[in-house]
Design a protein around this motif. Sequence first.
Motif, PDB file in Angstrom:
ATOM      1  N   LEU A   9     -16.562  19.684  52.947  1.00 11.02           N
ATOM      2  CA  LEU A   9     -16.923  18.729  54.004  1.00 11.02           C
ATOM      3  C   LEU A   9     -17.237  19.472  55.306  1.00 11.02           C
ATOM      4  O   LEU A   9     -18.206  19.158  56.003  1.00 11.02           O
ATOM      5  N   ALA A  10     -16.426  20.489  55.618  1.00  9.19           N
ATOM      6  CA  ALA A  10     -16.650  21.237  56.858  1.00  9.19           C
ATOM      7  C   ALA A  10     -18.006  21.928  56.843  1.00  9.19           C
ATOM      8  O   ALA A  10     -18.722  21.950  57.853  1.00  9.19           O
ATOM      9  N   ARG A  11     -18.382  22.485  55.682  1.00  9.96           N
ATOM     10  CA  ARG A  11     -19.684  23.154  55.590  1.00  9.96           C
ATOM     11  C   ARG A  11     -20.812  22.173  55.886  1.00  9.96           C
ATOM     12  O   ARG A  11     -21.754  22.479  56.590  1.00  9.96           O
ATOM     13  N   ARG A  12     -20.680  20.956  55.318  1.00 15.16           N
ATOM     14  CA  ARG A  12     -21.750  19.971  55.561  1.00 15.16           C
ATOM     15  C   ARG A  12     -21.798  19.555  57.027  1.00 15.16           C
ATOM     16  O   ARG A  12     -22.860  19.365  57.593  1.00 15.16           O
ATOM     17  N   LEU A  13     -20.622  19.423  57.637  1.00 17.56           N
ATOM     18  CA  LEU A  13     -20.596  19.032  59.052  1.00 17.56           C
ATOM     19  C   LEU A  13     -21.219  20.119  59.917  1.00 17.56           C
ATOM     20  O   LEU A  13     -22.002  19.848  60.821  1.00 17.56           O
ATOM     21  N   LEU A  14     -20.870  21.384  59.620  1.00 15.39           N
ATOM     22  CA  LEU A  14     -21.439  22.487  60.404  1.00 15.39           C
ATOM     23  C   LEU A  14     -22.946  22.560  60.206  1.00 15.39           C
ATOM     24  O   LEU A  14     -23.703  22.768  61.153  1.00 15.39           O
ATOM     25  N   ALA A  15     -23.365  22.353  58.951  1.00 11.39           N
ATOM     26  CA  ALA A  15     -24.808  22.398  58.674  1.00 11.39           C
ATOM     27  C   ALA A  15     -25.523  21.273  59.417  1.00 11.39           C
ATOM     28  O   ALA A  15     -26.692  21.410  59.787  1.00 11.39           O
ATOM     29  N   ALA A 113     -25.690  27.150  60.118  1.00  7.64           N
ATOM     30  CA  ALA A 113     -24.937  26.537  59.029  1.00  7.64           C
ATOM     31  C   ALA A 113     -24.114  27.586  58.300  1.00  7.64           C
ATOM     32  O   ALA A 113     -24.359  28.775  58.403  1.00  7.64           O
ATOM     33  N   GLY A 114     -23.120  27.122  57.572  1.00  8.72           N
ATOM     34  CA  GLY A 114     -22.358  28.047  56.732  1.00  8.72           C
ATOM     35  C   GLY A 114     -20.973  28.274  57.278  1.00  8.72           C
ATOM     36  O   GLY A 114     -20.770  28.381  58.478  1.00  8.72           O
TER      37      GLY A 114
END
Length: 409
Positions: A9-15, A113-114
């Motif tokens: 979820l965090a990766r998607r939010l950062l992206a 992202a990432g």
Amino acid sequence: MNAADSESLARRLLAAGYQEESLERADVAILNTCVVRQASEDRVYSKLHELKAWKTPERTIALTGCIVAKEGDDLRRRFPQLDAVVPIGEYEGFLAGLAARYDYSEGEALPSAGRTGVSHYVRVIQGCDHNCTFCIVPRVRGRERHVPIAEVLEECRGAVEAGAREVVLLGQNVDDYHDPGGRGGLAALVRDVEAIPGLRRLRFMTSHPQDLEPELLETMAASDVVCRELQLPVQSGDDGILKRMARGYQTRHYRAIVEHARALMPDIGLATDVIVGFPGESEAAFLNTRRLLEEIEFDVVHLAMYSPRPGTFAATRMADDVPDVEKLRRLNDLLALVREIATRKTARWVGRDVEVLIEGSDELGRPYGRIRQGKRAVVLRGAGISPGDVINLRVLKATAGQLMGLPAA
Ligand code: SF4
């Protein structure tokens, strides 16, 4: 599993352009929940109460994780401060809702992202097809769904390209893994992943004594990348209790796996889970567990006192007949035993050179990481050593929980 869900979820939010912030400065708070024990579930409720003071009409509180499957829509009624209840993995609708609510297009430049760190967690199975009588996981995570090998490989390659040095394959019962397209089980997956150029380490968890195949142990023993570490919950050392737990194996099967693993990899790190005070656990049954722990000499034992989990077979059909004071006595007895064994076992590493993958710095600023057998190791003087480095460490001291040393020449 929860760490992997949070990462995903965090990766998607950062992206999508969000940034991690302290709670005081944040617009959105997301609680990823675990309900494996009553205590974990209670912590979620107390956190939700705490967040009431933080909540304003502009701020968003979201809840995800296993509690969503367990409690469902009732959560919104009980906690009106909640803005979103997000089922595990179904993040798209939630992200779209956030995008509609907050418009950052006029803000600062978006971070790249990432979120890949040294270790990258990949969920290869969701859910569990076992029905251990004490466990709520099959109810909240559902039946097993297996991610195709090609998808796992694509995610792992991406993570390694972005800087990960280690991949951790996750499943409630990872040994049950099979590729839906028929390309093989966990051993085949491990062989494919370990071949990714640039990957230094591969781990997997959690194993199940009923499903672990000899081929997997042979794959581990033949590899320089796969860690020599097994997370293999035994839960009890008494066959009668194992039957009541519906674990699907007996202690002789468990001992045979350990014997085979140690024949192939004499220094393999072994971690296990044990529950004391399960319904019907007599003193004799408890002593069988104690004997098994003494005999196998695990590196790590996660000990838990049984408490009935509403909704499980054990909670509805078995009397919780071991008094709390007795459960506590058994727990404390085993805690002292496993600590003594862990101290003895880690001392055996003193004087040896070990390979450490550096994961970060401890509170004293010393680099720390893990050896291939899973033990934590701290570099006492580690100037110039960074997360992601793989170093040789000469072990000078050991405590029950970790090794300490200096880079070997
Ligand atoms: Fe729960 Fe048993 Fe499945 Fe593990 S194997 S998740 S303890 S039901």
